[in-house]
Design an enzyme around this catalytic site. Sequence first.
Site, PDB file in Angstrom:
ATOM      1  N   TYR A 161      13.046   6.002  -1.907  1.00  0.00           N
ATOM      2  CA  TYR A 161      11.868   6.588  -2.567  1.00  0.00           C
ATOM      3  C   TYR A 161      12.212   7.980  -3.090  1.00  0.00           C
ATOM      4  O   TYR A 161      11.965   8.309  -4.250  1.00  0.00           O
ATOM      5  CB  TYR A 161      10.719   6.657  -1.553  1.00  0.00           C
TER       6      TYR A 161
ATOM      7  N   GLY B  33       3.318  -0.657   8.404  1.00  0.00           N
ATOM      8  CA  GLY B  33       4.612  -0.692   7.709  1.00  0.00           C
ATOM      9  C   GLY B  33       4.742  -1.834   6.727  1.00  0.00           C
ATOM     10  O   GLY B  33       5.840  -2.315   6.459  1.00  0.00           O
TER      11      GLY B  33
ATOM     12  N   GLY C 158       3.232  -1.782   3.555  1.00  0.00           N
ATOM     13  CA  GLY C 158       2.921  -1.373   2.193  1.00  0.00           C
ATOM     14  C   GLY C 158       1.444  -1.434   1.867  1.00  0.00           C
ATOM     15  O   GLY C 158       1.057  -1.398   0.705  1.00  0.00           O
ATOM     16  N   LEU C 159       0.592  -1.532   2.899  1.00  0.00           N
ATOM     17  CA  LEU C 159      -0.853  -1.519   2.642  1.00  0.00           C
ATOM     18  C   LEU C 159      -1.467  -0.194   3.107  1.00  0.00           C
ATOM     19  O   LEU C 159      -2.678  -0.073   3.289  1.00  0.00           O
ATOM     20  CB  LEU C 159      -1.536  -2.721   3.324  1.00  0.00           C
TER      21      LEU C 159
ATOM     22  N   GLU D 285       2.990   1.095 -10.482  1.00  0.00           N
ATOM     23  CA  GLU D 285       3.820   1.398  -9.302  1.00  0.00           C
ATOM     24  C   GLU D 285       4.866   2.456  -9.639  1.00  0.00           C
ATOM     25  O   GLU D 285       5.506   2.384 -10.694  1.00  0.00           O
ATOM     26  CB  GLU D 285       4.494   0.102  -8.842  1.00  0.00           C
TER      27      GLU D 285
ATOM     28  N   ASP E 191      -2.290   6.522  -2.486  1.00  0.00           N
ATOM     29  CA  ASP E 191      -2.793   5.842  -1.285  1.00  0.00           C
ATOM     30  C   ASP E 191      -3.990   6.587  -0.702  1.00  0.00           C
ATOM     31  O   ASP E 191      -5.028   6.000  -0.388  1.00  0.00           O
ATOM     32  CB  ASP E 191      -1.696   5.740  -0.219  1.00  0.00           C
TER      33      ASP E 191
ATOM     34  N   GLU F  51       0.983  14.361   4.996  1.00  0.00           N
ATOM     35  CA  GLU F  51       2.098  13.411   4.932  1.00  0.00           C
ATOM     36  C   GLU F  51       3.354  14.081   4.371  1.00  0.00           C
ATOM     37  O   GLU F  51       4.449  13.906   4.884  1.00  0.00           O
ATOM     38  CB  GLU F  51       1.678  12.215   4.055  1.00  0.00           C
TER      39      GLU F  51
ATOM     40  N   ASP G 122       2.711   7.475  -9.751  1.00  0.00           N
ATOM     41  CA  ASP G 122       1.834   8.585  -9.311  1.00  0.00           C
ATOM     42  C   ASP G 122       2.577   9.908  -9.152  1.00  0.00           C
ATOM     43  O   ASP G 122       1.995  10.961  -9.355  1.00  0.00           O
ATOM     44  CB  ASP G 122       1.007   8.225  -8.054  1.00  0.00           C
TER      45      ASP G 122
HETATM   46  C1  GLA Z   1       3.986   4.594  -1.805  1.00  0.00           C
HETATM   47  C2  GLA Z   1       3.523   6.038  -2.011  1.00  0.00           C
HETATM   48  C3  GLA Z   1       2.603   6.144  -3.224  1.00  0.00           C
HETATM   49  C4  GLA Z   1       3.250   5.516  -4.460  1.00  0.00           C
HETATM   50  C5  GLA Z   1       3.779   4.119  -4.139  1.00  0.00           C
HETATM   51  C6  GLA Z   1       4.572   3.523  -5.284  1.00  0.00           C
HETATM   52  O1  GLA Z   1       2.891   3.785  -1.495  1.00  0.00           O
HETATM   53  O2  GLA Z   1       2.853   6.488  -0.862  1.00  0.00           O
HETATM   54  O3  GLA Z   1       2.275   7.494  -3.451  1.00  0.00           O
HETATM   55  O4  GLA Z   1       4.254   6.344  -4.982  1.00  0.00           O
HETATM   56  O5  GLA Z   1       4.620   4.125  -2.993  1.00  0.00           O
HETATM   57  O6  GLA Z   1       3.747   3.269  -6.362  1.00  0.00           O
END
Ligand code: GLA
Length: 385
Positions: free
Chosen positions: A221, A121, A123-124, A34, A171, A159, A37
């Site tokens: 973020y 919304g 996180g999936l 996590e 993602d 995005e 990336d």
């Molecule tokens: C979100 C972002 C991903 C990644 C995750 C954290 O899902 O879209 O690119 O950075 O957070 O791992």
Amino acid sequence: MSVVELEKTFRKVFGNSGPLARFRSPGRVNLIGEHTDYNAGFVFPCAVEMEILAVASARSDSKVRMYSRDFDEMKEFDLNDRAKDEKSWVNYVKGVLVELGAMGGLVRGVDAVFESNLPVGSGLSSSAAFELVNCLIFSSINDIILDRPEMALLCQRAENRFVGVNCGIMDQFAISLGKKDSALFLDTRDLSYEAVPLNLGQYRIVIANTNKPRTLAGSAYNTRRSECETAVSILKKTAGNITALRDVKMEELEAGKSGMEDRVYRRAKHVVGENARVVESVKALKAGDLGKFGKLMAASHESLRDLYQVSCKELDVMVEEAMKIRGVLGSRMTGAGFGGCTVSLVESSSVEEFKVSVGSQYAAKTGSKADFYITTAVDGVSQIT
Ligand code: GLA
């Protein structure tokens, strides 16, 4: 939710009896890796069973008409319309159209209807799933040839540039290249990857939704990203030839520690440790050592909570309660954090107890209701034939 139902909706909404194309686009869950990336590091996600369904028909002009069954909303715009919409779901489509338009050959619009059982919304990655399904619809209808990594990169650009979220590639890559019964061990530096079979035996992947909206996620973020960049610029002076935290070894970080604020050190320590945990997890999974994999998941959560500081009370309660259940090997927050979901590795005979017990403890401690999804890994976005 079924594609047959959705076709009926299409006929009703558009009064069109012509040929239809059908598509599906899954969400993703990250098993481990996590906030690595955007540091050129490793991730280990898989596509999940919850998905967006779409039914579409090509038009001969440049008009786009879209109906969302979930929002009961109809939108109409031109392929070349670059104006931001007040409805966020439309902006994902427009962002993809801007990027496809830049490739040339985007001339035909579509009529389309969508329906989803992928929570928004949470996180999936419902947004990435929606970008990818639109990328597939418009590219196939306009005969624009893109391979799967190109599709992922195009949707990430949509995005980053149009929607304005500075996300990494994980993602979009997982949803574009997902493989049934496997998780993708992806090197985000060069996009080389390996589909590693998820031989989980009697264990199941259980996703628990805190139902806490990820309100802080956007700004926090971006702050985390810039803290990682700060760490790199400081470590360049002592660790030599590095361009990203991916290149840094734990000894090098310790050697450069005195030159940086504690907060920046902690962010970097999470990323360096997390990258190593992904590599270890893949090894453990290949060796059939699920116990080790579970321990690495738990360590990942602790690091995200204490060092990277992207967890929250709801996620921590969910993980703590999960770890109390017999038959749970590991549990962690998944995705950007500040709400959304956890992912746990649970023995199948304990899944019911997990749902009941974690659900009631979560409600008692947070006043909110949790939702649970049991999933296998599925293929990435595709046309349904
Ligand atoms: C979100 C972002 C991903 C990644 C995750 C954290 O899902 O879209 O690119 O950075 O957070 O791992």
